[in-house]
Design an enzyme around this catalytic site. Structure first.
Site, short mmCIF file in Angstrom:
data_model
loop_
_atom_site.label_atom_id
_atom_site.label_comp_id
_atom_site.label_asym_id
_atom_site.label_seq_id
_atom_site.Cartn_x
_atom_site.Cartn_y
_atom_site.Cartn_z
N THR A 93 14.02 60.23 7.16
CA THR A 93 14.33 59.75 5.82
C THR A 93 15.27 58.55 5.80
OG1 THR A 93 16.10 61.40 5.67
CG2 THR A 93 13.94 62.02 4.80
N ASP B 191 27.59 65.42 7.46
CA ASP B 191 28.41 64.60 8.35
C ASP B 191 29.26 63.67 7.49
OD1 ASP B 191 29.45 63.67 10.69
OD2 ASP B 191 27.60 62.79 11.45
N ASN C 77 28.87 69.21 14.43
CA ASN C 77 29.76 68.06 14.48
C ASN C 77 31.09 68.46 13.83
OD1 ASN C 77 29.46 67.80 11.60
ND2 ASN C 77 27.65 66.51 11.89
N THR D 90 30.10 68.23 18.80
CA THR D 90 29.38 67.14 19.44
C THR D 90 29.99 65.77 19.20
OG1 THR D 90 27.91 66.98 17.51
CG2 THR D 90 27.23 68.43 19.32
N SER D 91 30.71 65.61 18.09
CA SER D 91 31.38 64.34 17.83
C SER D 91 32.51 64.57 16.84
CB SER D 91 30.40 63.30 17.26
OG SER D 91 29.89 63.74 16.01
N ALA E 293 25.75 51.32 15.59
CA ALA E 293 24.39 51.55 15.11
C ALA E 293 24.29 52.99 14.62
CB ALA E 293 23.36 51.29 16.22
N THR F 191 19.79 62.29 17.49
CA THR F 191 20.67 62.49 18.64
C THR F 191 21.26 63.91 18.67
OG1 THR F 191 22.40 61.41 17.34
CG2 THR F 191 21.27 60.08 18.99
N ASP G 164 19.80 66.62 17.60
CA ASP G 164 18.72 67.51 18.05
C ASP G 164 18.54 67.40 19.56
OD1 ASP G 164 18.20 67.93 15.24
OD2 ASP G 164 17.13 66.01 15.26
#
Length: 300
Positions: A45, A116, A144, A180-181, A217, A222, A224
């Protein structure tokens, strides 16, 4: 022995997100993957246009019944990602419980895809389902920072608070949690994201931190890919979270670097768009199979 994964995630015709992002690396690493597509879209999307369909809970049950009628319900792993419907997520929980009754050793890897950067992009009604139904049966969790905060009701502004949040998530069910981040400050500067992992098994706790280069960017798929790789490498290194995280994150970096190189080569100095930033997954096959460790994890 054959190791089989049931992956319930989104699907796109073109590009890499959801099951398209998770299945190939798992297969490359030797896993059999059965996929149920929670949605089927033409593309993700982030493009200007997209079309597609959303699977509902009854359709999910119908697919599962077909598998069950043929006695094909022995799974070693369940991997779940994007879901935007409460009844669909509830049905996933019921299916996992039934599968686990057949195989008590089944491992459930949950990527709690909710949002996020401070915003939810699924209905808020899914949050209590994740907290009350999903967390108690999950083994490995890959939120996250924002999702970890949602699941615990605790803000993360420091490494100590992140460790506290991961401890709360352990208490809720999962033995392995990897944020993860995060936007925590890195000693290496603003050009780095921070990932943190914690594993609580057999009375022992392992905790690791990774400083990851930040790219200018927006990538899709990522998360998944991260969950799929962590499934694979924790299978290989079940008692060594540090190595599993290093292989997961290093593979991610190889894929992202190759994607950026391709995007810049086709944009001739312009800013890459969604099509140019589709993950270069096939081209990264060798890095997926045998990742060169470029990101080291620190034990904390």
């Amino acid at each position: 022995m054959e190791c089989r994964v049931l992956s319930v995630q989104s699907h796109v015709v073109r590009g890499y997100v959801g099951n398209k992002s998770a299945s190939f690396p798992l297969q490359v690493l030797g896993f059999e993957v059965d996929s149920i597509n929670s949605v089927q879209f033409s593309n993700h999307t982030g493009y200007e246009h997209w079309r597609g369909q959303v699977l509902n809970a009854d359709e999910l049950q119908s697919l599962y019944e077909g598998i069950k009628l043929n006695q094909l319900t022995h799974y070693d792993y369940i991997l779940t990602g994007y879901s935007r419907d409460e009844s669909f997520l509830q049905r996933i929980v019921e299916i996992i419980q039934e599968l686990r009754s057949k195989n008590p050793k089944l491992v459930y890897v949950c990527d709690p895809v909710m949002g996020d950067h401070g915003s939810m992009y699924v209905p808020e009604v899914l949050l209590p389902v994740y907290k009350e139904k999903v967390l108690p049966i999950a083994d490995i969790l890959t939120p996250n920072q924002f999702e970890a905060e949602l699941l615990t009701g605790k803000k993360i502004t420091s490494e100590e608070e992140a460790l506290e949040v991961m401890s709360l998530l352990h208490d809720a069910g999962p033995h392995t949690v990897v944020i993860t981040s995060s936007d925590l400050p890195s000693p290496r500067g603003q050009d780095y994201l921070v990932a943190l992992g914690s594993q609580r098994r057999g009375g022992c706790v392992q905790r690791v931190r990774m400083d990851i280069p930040r790219e200018d960017a927006v990538f899709v798929g990522t998360g998944d890919l991260f969950a799929a790789l962590l499934l694979a490498w924790t299978h290989t290194h079940p008692e060594d979270l540090k190595t599993a995280c290093e292989k997961t994150v290093s593979t991610m970096q190889h894929v992202i670097k190759r994607t950026m190189e391709h995007a810049h080569s086709v944009c001739a100095g312009g800013r890459p768009g969604a099509a140019e930033l589709e993950l270069r997954m096939i081209q990264s096959k060798n890095d997926i199979e045998q990742p060169d460790i470029t990101i080291r994890a620190q034990s904390i």
